[in-house]
Design an enzyme around this catalytic site. Structure first.
Site, PDB file in Angstrom:
ATOM      1  CG  MET B  56      -1.728  -1.296   1.335  1.00  0.00           C
ATOM      2  SD  MET B  56      -2.968  -1.248   2.613  1.00  0.00           S
ATOM      3  CE  MET B  56      -1.974  -1.283   4.088  1.00  0.00           C
ATOM      4  CG  ASP B  57       4.753   3.024  -2.125  1.00  0.00           C
ATOM      5  OD1 ASP B  57       5.676   2.808  -2.918  1.00  0.00           O
ATOM      6  OD2 ASP B  57       4.805   3.900  -1.229  1.00  0.00           O
ATOM      7  N   GLY B  58       2.095   5.056  -1.244  1.00  0.00           N
ATOM      8  CA  GLY B  58       1.612   6.305  -1.834  1.00  0.00           C
ATOM      9  C   GLY B  58       0.720   7.144  -0.940  1.00  0.00           C
TER      10      GLY B  58
END
Lengths: 271, 303
Positions: B56-58
């Site tokens: 879950m990047d960003g």
């Protein structure tokens, strides 16, 4: 993506669905399934056409890059690229001419350390004789690189070949080494302290069993799908993975583009 | 299968919706649900993944672009997680794994780490009290990672949530926090060693079937031994690993389990990752499926 394999898969699925129809409502069920199948096929056909179009544009861009017309790709900053890994699908790895050409291109671009990987060990078998002869540093000559390349660039190139047995099995071997050292080191039986190995212990144990090696900064994947196929876990932690497509359609411009994209990446390393 | 009456989108806060808007939004939501179910029915004609893993990047970039506080970015990220959990449930995905917090993330600013821990504690307690989401999908929640590194309140809350959902038989959500693939492997090695030591001790003490114990304690450690002691024991390998915000690295996530996983890196940031991105991701997986399945079967035959 192999469209022939896709069609074969769809053809194989249709009889399964027909057989699964509950007997008391077979005809409407079959019709519904066929409609769903048709819609599914249409969606994938549309995606195939879209991919074909994207591929054409990509090939055009690669051609422009290799002819030097695109300015931003002319000068690549490869300071951060200490080592590069190439994962090849085992069937495509049998094409040693393509692999040699790839190594040649990378060598001209200034890559110093290349790690070749394929899960079945085809590359190890193909390049083992060359590797054995290259202990004195003549890797370039063995791989048949042409005389037009400057002597110094290919002499510095180090090529390492690994296979699936260096991945999970390598870690199991290292674990075995740690475990046997632990169990043999303290033979008093009871009252032994709990094993508390750290990542550093594991790393040195991997080196001891011959599965150590530098962590590649960039991994180029040549195959039908974007998958690392069991590349050794301890060397894959922060590696940028880029999918290049099938080996048979590899292009010089594509590699330049991948290296350029790599040079633009910025890593926090968790921070 | 429980149909979801409400479409979960991070931008809608249902508590603040006005009553007169709820009628029109109800009709629209029903239409959306119907279309979504049709699309899922068409997709399901092809191979569907059993296990999807998300990095879950960003979240921080999302907050920066929208000029909101960093903590708010993570909150929207949590809503996106619940939304995607529900979409995956509708699609028949049985296992979801998410990379919530890496051991490397402890290197961040202490105030940021603390706010993240507080957010996790808050959300875990919310899930413990308001079980509507968990009950809707009959969710079993696991926490994979070195829980000893967490502070006391978060660890206690996580263990409570694991215990209270242990009996559920629906979708399995594994939250990796705080997790590192290399520390998972080292943990497995430690456990195998500890097991061997116990077997040896039993042998020395003269218990058990001497012959069998000798074989077990002195045989080489195999890949299967390590597999059984991974946090993911009992869970199939991920079919797809999705890292949002376009980054191409795995950052020490599930390196052992992703031998034949389809790695995807869509451009949207995690809070923006919605149903259509998930559909696209599954379509890409379906195209890669014949090749991955072929390789998986070949590897199984060779074992």
């Amino acid at each position: 993506m192999d469209s022939k394999a896709m069609e074969a898969f769809v053809a194989s699925q249709a009889p399964i669905f027909l057989n699964q129809a509950p007997p008391h409502m077979s005809r409407p069920w079959i019709i519904l399934k066929l409609i769903l199948g048709l819609l599914w096929g249409i969606i994938h056909l549309a995606i195939s056409l879209f991919n074909l179009w994207s591929l054409l544009i990509y090939n055009l861009e690669c051609y422009l890059i290799s002819s030097g017309l695109l300015w931003k790709y002319r000068y690549l900053n490869l300071d951060r690229l200490k080592s590069l890994a190439i994962v090849v699908d085992s069937k495509e790895a049998k094409n040693t001419m393509k692999i040699r050409q790839l190594l040649c291109w990378l060598s001209t671009m200034g890559v110093k350390y290349i790690c070749l990987y394929d899960i079945e060990g085809v590359l190890k078998k193909s390049f083992e004789p060359a590797m054995k002869g290259s202990r004195d540093g003549k890797a370039g000559e063995y791989l048949g690189i042409g005389a037009s390349i400057s002597h110094s660039s290919h002499k510095d190139l180090v090529v390492e070949c690994i296979s699936g047995s260096d991945g999970k099995e390598g870690i199991a071997k290292a674990a075995n080494l740690l475990c046997s050292t632990y169990l043999n080191g303290d033979t008093h039986g009871n009252g032994k302290r709990e094993p508390a190995f750290t990542e550093a212990d594991m790393a040195s144990s991997l080196k001891a069993v011959g599965c150590g090696g530098p962590e590649p900064d960039l991994l180029l994947m040549y195959g039908p799908a974007r998958c690392h196929l069991g590349f050794p876990a301890w060397r894959l932690r922060y590696t940028e993975i880029m999918h290049m497509g099938p080996l048979k359609s590899m292009k010089y411009g594509a590699i330049v583009k991948a290296l350029y994209n790599f040079s633009k990446k910025y890593q926090n390393y968790g921070k | 299968m429980a149909g979801s009456r409400l479409s979960f989108s991070p931008s809608v806060d249902l508590k603040k919706e006005k009553p007169d808007e709820m009628v029109t939004s109800g009709v629209l939501a029903s239409l959306q649900n119907f279309l979504r179910k049709c699309l899922i029915a068409v997709l399901s004609y092809g191979p569907m993944p059993r296990h999807i893993a998300f990095i879950m990047d960003g979240n921080r970039r999302y907050a920066k672009f929208r000029s909101i506080q960093q903590g708010a970015g993570h909150r929207v990220g949590f809503s996106a997680l619940i939304a995607n959990l529900l979409y995956c449930y509708e699609m028949g995905v049985k296992y979801i794994t998410v990379y919530a917090f890496s051991i490397d993330n402890f290197k961040r600013d202490p105030s940021e780490v603390q706010s993240l821990m507080q957010l996790m504690e808050e959300k875990i307690n919310e899930l413990l009290e308001n079980r509507s989401v968990i009950n809707k999908v009959n969710c079993k929640i696991n926490f994979w990672g070195n829980l000893d590194l967490l502070c006391e309140p978060v660890r206690v809350a996580a263990q409570k949530l694991m215990a209270s959902t242990a009996g559920n038989t629906g979708i399995v959500l594994s939250v990796c926090m705080p997790y590192n693939s290399t520390s998972e492997i080292v943990n497995a090695v430690n456990e195998v060693c500890s097991e061997r030591r116990e077997m040896l001790q039993r042998e020395h003490a003269g218990y058990g079937n001497g012959h069998a114990a000798k074989n077990g304690a002195h045989s080489e450690i195999s890949v299967a031994d390590l597999d059984q002691h991974m946090y993911s024991a009992g869970c199939p390998d991920p079919d797809i690993v999705i890292r949002t915000s376009g980054e191409t690295r795995l950052s020490n996530f599930l390196l052992w389990q992703t031998t034949f996983s389809h790695l995807q890196n869509p451009d949207p940031l995690w809070p923006e990752f919605s149903f259509r991105h998930l559909v696209w991701s599954i379509l890409q997986y379906q195209r890669a499926y014949p090749y991955l399945e072929q390789n998986r079967n070949l590897a199984k035959k060779q074992m």
